[in-house]
Scaffold this active site. Structure first.
Site, PDB file in Angstrom:
ATOM      1  N   HIS A 131       0.839  -1.189   0.000  1.00 62.19           N
ATOM      2  CA  HIS A 131       0.000   0.000   0.000  1.00 62.19           C
ATOM      3  C   HIS A 131       0.879   1.247   0.000  1.00 62.19           C
ATOM      4  CE1 HIS A 131      -0.357   0.837   4.650  1.00 62.19           C
ATOM      5  NE2 HIS A 131       0.868   0.616   4.295  1.00 62.19           N
ATOM      6  N   CYS A 176       5.928   5.862   4.538  1.00 63.52           N
ATOM      7  CA  CYS A 176       4.688   5.213   4.077  1.00 63.52           C
ATOM      8  C   CYS A 176       4.105   5.897   2.846  1.00 63.52           C
ATOM      9  CB  CYS A 176       3.659   5.177   5.198  1.00 63.52           C
ATOM     10  SG  CYS A 176       4.220   4.208   6.601  1.00 63.52           S
ATOM     11  N   HIS A 209       4.879   0.119  -0.375  1.00 63.56           N
ATOM     12  CA  HIS A 209       5.700  -0.763   0.448  1.00 63.56           C
ATOM     13  C   HIS A 209       4.782  -1.855   0.965  1.00 63.56           C
ATOM     14  CE1 HIS A 209       3.841   2.034   3.279  1.00 63.56           C
ATOM     15  NE2 HIS A 209       3.830   1.006   4.116  1.00 63.56           N
ATOM     16  N   HIS A 247       3.368  -5.077   3.677  1.00 64.10           N
ATOM     17  CA  HIS A 247       3.162  -5.568   5.042  1.00 64.10           C
ATOM     18  C   HIS A 247       2.676  -7.008   4.990  1.00 64.10           C
ATOM     19  CE1 HIS A 247       3.444  -1.708   7.142  1.00 64.10           C
ATOM     20  NE2 HIS A 247       2.739  -1.182   6.167  1.00 64.10           N
ATOM     21  N   ASP A 253      -4.869 -10.479  -0.827  1.00 63.25           N
ATOM     22  CA  ASP A 253      -3.577 -11.152  -0.671  1.00 63.25           C
ATOM     23  C   ASP A 253      -2.733 -11.005  -1.940  1.00 63.25           C
ATOM     24  OD1 ASP A 253      -1.666 -12.656   0.696  1.00 63.25           O
ATOM     25  OD2 ASP A 253      -2.388 -14.534  -0.168  1.00 63.25           O
ATOM     26  N   HIS A 254      -1.483 -10.538  -1.756  1.00 65.01           N
ATOM     27  CA  HIS A 254      -0.559 -10.299  -2.863  1.00 65.01           C
ATOM     28  C   HIS A 254      -1.100  -9.256  -3.845  1.00 65.01           C
ATOM     29  CE1 HIS A 254       1.311 -13.759  -1.062  1.00 65.01           C
ATOM     30  NE2 HIS A 254       2.401 -13.502  -1.758  1.00 65.01           N
ATOM     31  N   GLU A 280      -0.945  -4.398  11.408  1.00 68.71           N
ATOM     32  CA  GLU A 280      -0.090  -4.009  10.291  1.00 68.71           C
ATOM     33  C   GLU A 280       1.353  -4.421  10.574  1.00 68.71           C
ATOM     34  OE1 GLU A 280      -1.102  -0.457   7.594  1.00 68.71           O
ATOM     35  OE2 GLU A 280       0.364   0.259   9.040  1.00 68.71           O
TER      36      GLU A 280
HETATM   37 NI    NI Z   1       2.474   0.700   5.579  1.00 63.78          NI
END
Ligand code: NI
Length: 138
Positions: free
Chosen positions: A17, A36, A42, A44, A82-83, A127
Site C-alpha cells: 500500500h 509510508c 511498500h 506488510h 492477498d498479494h 499491520e
Molecule cells: Ni504501511
C-alpha cells in the site's frame, strides 16, 4: 439472556500500500506519512482477526463453525487483498487511503452481512507486530 461467546478466526495476508491523501499536497503527504508515502508503495504481512459474537447453537455446540467463518473471510476478503496493491487492486478500497483503520473498516463492510450465525463483533488488523487497529462497527 443466553450466554454470549466470542469466536475468533485469524487469517494472514501480504499486500502493498501507499499512504497518500488527496486532501494534501505532495510535500504535505511526504511530511505526514513519511516512508509510508513512498511513491511505489511498500509491503506488510497483515494479520487479521475476525470475532463473531453469539450464543451456542444447542445441536452443534458452536456459535459458528470456524470452517465456515474461515471460508467466508477467505472468499470475501483474503482472495481480494492477498498479494495485491491495496491502492489499486481492491474494489472495496478504491479511492480510499489504505491506512489500517480504513482497511479494517472495508473488511468490516465486506463481512458484516455475511455471518450466518451470531453477529460480527470486531475486525482487528495488525499491520506490524506492534501496531493494530480494531473496529467494532460503531
Ligand atoms: Ni504501511
Amino acid at each position: 439472556m443466553a450466554r454470549q461467546f466470542y469466536v475468533t478466526r485469524r487469517e494472514v495476508f501480504s499486500a502493498a500500500h501507499r499512504l497518500h491523501s488527496n486532501d494534501y499536497s505532495d510535500a504535505e503527504n511526504a511530511e505526514i506519512f513519511g516512508k509510508c508515502n513512498n511513491p511505489n508503495g511498500h509491503g506488510h504481512n497483515y494479520v487479521l482477526e475476525v470475532v463473531v459474537k453469539g450464543e451456542i447453537i444447542k445441536e452443534t455446540g458452536y456459535v459458528i463453525d470456524l470452517k465456515i467463518l474461515k471460508n467466508i473471510i477467505r472468499e470475501h476478503v483474503i482472495k481480494k487483498v492477498d498479494h495485491k496493491h491495496l491502492n489499486h487492486d481492491v474494489d472495496f478500497l478504491h479511492g480510499i487511503n489504505p491506512t489500517a483503520e480504513n482497511i479494517a473498516l472495508g473488511i468490516w463492510e465486506q463481512l458484516v452481512n455475511k455471518i450466518p450465525n451470531g453477529e460480527l463483533h470486531s475486525v482487528k488488523l495488525y499491520e506490524t507486530e506492534n501496531n493494530y487497529v480494531e473496529y467494532k462497527g460503531e
